[in-house]
Design a protein around this motif. Structure first.
Motif, PDB file in Angstrom:
ATOM      1  N   VAL A 126       7.941  -3.044  -2.252  1.00  0.00           N
ATOM      2  CA  VAL A 126       6.490  -2.902  -2.325  1.00  0.00           C
ATOM      3  C   VAL A 126       6.176  -1.423  -2.171  1.00  0.00           C
ATOM      4  O   VAL A 126       6.573  -0.787  -1.184  1.00  0.00           O
ATOM      5  CB  VAL A 126       5.770  -3.710  -1.227  1.00  0.00           C
ATOM      6  CG1 VAL A 126       4.251  -3.511  -1.336  1.00  0.00           C
ATOM      7  CG2 VAL A 126       6.123  -5.190  -1.314  1.00  0.00           C
ATOM      8  N   LEU A 127       5.473  -0.852  -3.149  1.00  0.00           N
ATOM      9  CA  LEU A 127       5.079   0.544  -3.127  1.00  0.00           C
ATOM     10  C   LEU A 127       3.573   0.651  -2.932  1.00  0.00           C
ATOM     11  O   LEU A 127       2.805  -0.056  -3.610  1.00  0.00           O
ATOM     12  CB  LEU A 127       5.448   1.242  -4.442  1.00  0.00           C
ATOM     13  CG  LEU A 127       6.925   1.265  -4.852  1.00  0.00           C
ATOM     14  CD1 LEU A 127       7.064   1.869  -6.241  1.00  0.00           C
ATOM     15  CD2 LEU A 127       7.745   2.060  -3.845  1.00  0.00           C
ATOM     16  N   GLU A 128       3.137   1.504  -2.033  1.00  0.00           N
ATOM     17  CA  GLU A 128       1.720   1.817  -1.943  1.00  0.00           C
ATOM     18  C   GLU A 128       1.271   2.449  -3.260  1.00  0.00           C
ATOM     19  O   GLU A 128       1.988   3.270  -3.842  1.00  0.00           O
ATOM     20  CB  GLU A 128       1.464   2.788  -0.790  1.00  0.00           C
ATOM     21  CG  GLU A 128       1.559   2.177   0.583  1.00  0.00           C
ATOM     22  CD  GLU A 128       0.249   1.503   1.008  1.00  0.00           C
ATOM     23  OE1 GLU A 128      -0.744   1.599   0.257  1.00  0.00           O
ATOM     24  OE2 GLU A 128       0.236   0.884   2.093  1.00  0.00           O
TER      25      GLU A 128
ATOM     26  N   LEU B 214      -4.812   0.449  -3.584  1.00  0.00           N
ATOM     27  CA  LEU B 214      -5.562   1.313  -2.684  1.00  0.00           C
ATOM     28  C   LEU B 214      -6.727   0.578  -2.024  1.00  0.00           C
ATOM     29  O   LEU B 214      -7.110   0.888  -0.894  1.00  0.00           O
ATOM     30  CB  LEU B 214      -6.091   2.534  -3.449  1.00  0.00           C
ATOM     31  CG  LEU B 214      -5.054   3.581  -3.858  1.00  0.00           C
ATOM     32  CD1 LEU B 214      -5.676   4.600  -4.800  1.00  0.00           C
ATOM     33  CD2 LEU B 214      -4.474   4.273  -2.629  1.00  0.00           C
ATOM     34  N   ASP B 215      -7.295  -0.399  -2.717  1.00  0.00           N
ATOM     35  CA  ASP B 215      -8.485  -1.080  -2.198  1.00  0.00           C
ATOM     36  C   ASP B 215      -8.164  -2.331  -1.394  1.00  0.00           C
ATOM     37  O   ASP B 215      -9.050  -3.146  -1.127  1.00  0.00           O
ATOM     38  CB  ASP B 215      -9.445  -1.419  -3.336  1.00  0.00           C
ATOM     39  CG  ASP B 215      -8.828  -2.404  -4.348  1.00  0.00           C
ATOM     40  OD1 ASP B 215      -7.666  -2.806  -4.160  1.00  0.00           O
ATOM     41  OD2 ASP B 215      -9.524  -2.756  -5.325  1.00  0.00           O
ATOM     42  N   VAL B 216      -6.887  -2.493  -0.992  1.00  0.00           N
ATOM     43  CA  VAL B 216      -6.517  -3.732  -0.318  1.00  0.00           C
ATOM     44  C   VAL B 216      -7.283  -3.916   0.992  1.00  0.00           C
ATOM     45  O   VAL B 216      -7.547  -5.039   1.425  1.00  0.00           O
ATOM     46  CB  VAL B 216      -4.987  -3.775  -0.062  1.00  0.00           C
ATOM     47  CG1 VAL B 216      -4.564  -2.763   0.978  1.00  0.00           C
ATOM     48  CG2 VAL B 216      -4.546  -5.166   0.358  1.00  0.00           C
ATOM     49  N   GLY B 217      -7.680  -2.817   1.625  1.00  0.00           N
ATOM     50  CA  GLY B 217      -8.370  -2.932   2.907  1.00  0.00           C
ATOM     51  C   GLY B 217      -9.823  -3.309   2.819  1.00  0.00           C
ATOM     52  O   GLY B 217     -10.471  -3.547   3.859  1.00  0.00           O
ATOM     53  N   LEU B 218     -10.355  -3.403   1.615  1.00  0.00           N
ATOM     54  CA  LEU B 218     -11.774  -3.739   1.460  1.00  0.00           C
ATOM     55  C   LEU B 218     -12.111  -5.110   2.030  1.00  0.00           C
ATOM     56  O   LEU B 218     -13.230  -5.364   2.468  1.00  0.00           O
ATOM     57  CB  LEU B 218     -12.169  -3.691  -0.025  1.00  0.00           C
ATOM     58  CG  LEU B 218     -12.229  -2.293  -0.657  1.00  0.00           C
ATOM     59  CD1 LEU B 218     -12.522  -2.407  -2.138  1.00  0.00           C
ATOM     60  CD2 LEU B 218     -13.268  -1.428   0.041  1.00  0.00           C
TER      61      LEU B 218
ATOM     62  N   GLY C 291      -0.213  -2.991   6.096  1.00  0.00           N
ATOM     63  CA  GLY C 291       0.753  -1.897   5.949  1.00  0.00           C
ATOM     64  C   GLY C 291       0.514  -0.694   6.824  1.00  0.00           C
ATOM     65  O   GLY C 291       1.192   0.321   6.677  1.00  0.00           O
ATOM     66  N   GLY C 292      -0.411  -0.775   7.745  1.00  0.00           N
ATOM     67  CA  GLY C 292      -0.808   0.390   8.520  1.00  0.00           C
ATOM     68  C   GLY C 292       0.224   0.917   9.489  1.00  0.00           C
ATOM     69  O   GLY C 292       0.063   2.021  10.016  1.00  0.00           O
TER      70      GLY C 292
END
Length: 278
Positions: A163-165, A202-206, A212-213
């Motif tokens: 899994v790549l950011e 990038l918007d996964v945290g919305l 992944g933090g």
């Protein structure tokens, strides 16, 4: 370029290979120049190898096996271990695990994972790091990193999930052409039957959830079916064997994977970034 300081820091396998080559060359009555002519290297390159000023490259070991090996396979067998001598100290123990792993579950947050890097990307990344490395050391590390690709073709086959950011794909390392080649290589890897490649957008945290933090990780399944976790940050590494901790990391990885784009969507994104898809 060979360096005098390498003689002091050379690993045990590098020293053993140097001693074997020197003794076997002498037994045949050849000078360094004569051996160099037979293996396609200069006499100074042979001297640097024999004095450990410059460890033997993979190519040199192949040629030494042909010229001096007498069918024993010693130089061929040494290739894997000389390569280990070239790795940074914090990586050596993990490198052995990676080569023999049945399965790898990788999460990369800053740059493309080393297993999936192109030569150009790796050279730009290693050569542009800090503190600056001498050119010969950069080339050693690039060669050792490229050799890790053998895992993709190994028998028995290793099953690899990565899994790549998305930020990894958008961070330009070495210029646009280097990144285009890197994206195309990632897409090629993603089409392998033993590789599953996903991108964490990038918007996964919305949605309020982002697993992944805590940073990158590598989960390893060994040939004995043991499960381990390898962490590396700021040139320090940690290998975790405690089953309770490993279980927590595995659950976190599963959540990261669930939040990522699917393999087909991920491949589409990578191909668009490579300029191969509208």
């Amino acid at each position: 370029m060979a360096r005098a300081e390498n003689k002091e820091s050379a690993g045990p396998t590098t020293r053993l290979v140097a001693d074997m080559a020197r003794r076997m060359r002498a037994r045949k009555g050849w000078t360094q120049e004569q051996l160099g002519d037979r293996i396609g290297f200069t006499a100074s390159a042979v001297s640097a190898m024999e004095t450990c000023a410059q460890p033997a490259s993979d190519e040199m070991l192949v040629q030494l096996e042909a010229a001096l090996g007498d069918g024993l396979g010693l130089f061929e067998q040494a290739r894997e271990y000389v390569r280990l001598d070239k790795y940074p100290a914090q990586f050596k123990n993990y490198a052995l695990l990676e080569q023999k792993a049945l399965g790898l579950h990788l999460y990369a947050t800053l740059v493309v994972h080393g297993l999936f890097q192109t030569e150009e990307y790796a050279r730009a990344l290693i050569g542009g790091g800090y503190p600056p490395l001498p050119e010969h050391r950069v080339e050693e590390l690039v060669e050792a990193r490229m050799a890790r690709r053998a895992l993709f073709e190994r028998e028995p086959v290793a099953l690899i999930e990565v899994v790549l950011e998305e930020s990894v794909l958008r961070r330009t390392i070495g210029g646009e052409e280097v990144m285009r080649g890197q994206m195309r290589y990632l897409a090629e890897c993603g089409r392998r039957r033993n590789v599953t490649l996903q991108v964490l957008p990038l918007d996964v945290g919305l949605s309020g959830e982002y697993a992944g933090g805590h940073g990158g990780m590598t989960l390893v399944e060994t040939p004995e079916h043991d499960h381990l976790v390898y962490l590396e940050i700021q040139e320090e590494s940690l290998l975790i064997k405690d089953p309770t901790k490993v279980s927590t990391y595995a659950q976190r990885y599963a959540k990261i994977r669930a939040q990522a784009l699917g393999p087909r969507e991920s491949l589409d994104l990578i191909e668009r970034l490579a300029g191969d898809r509208q």
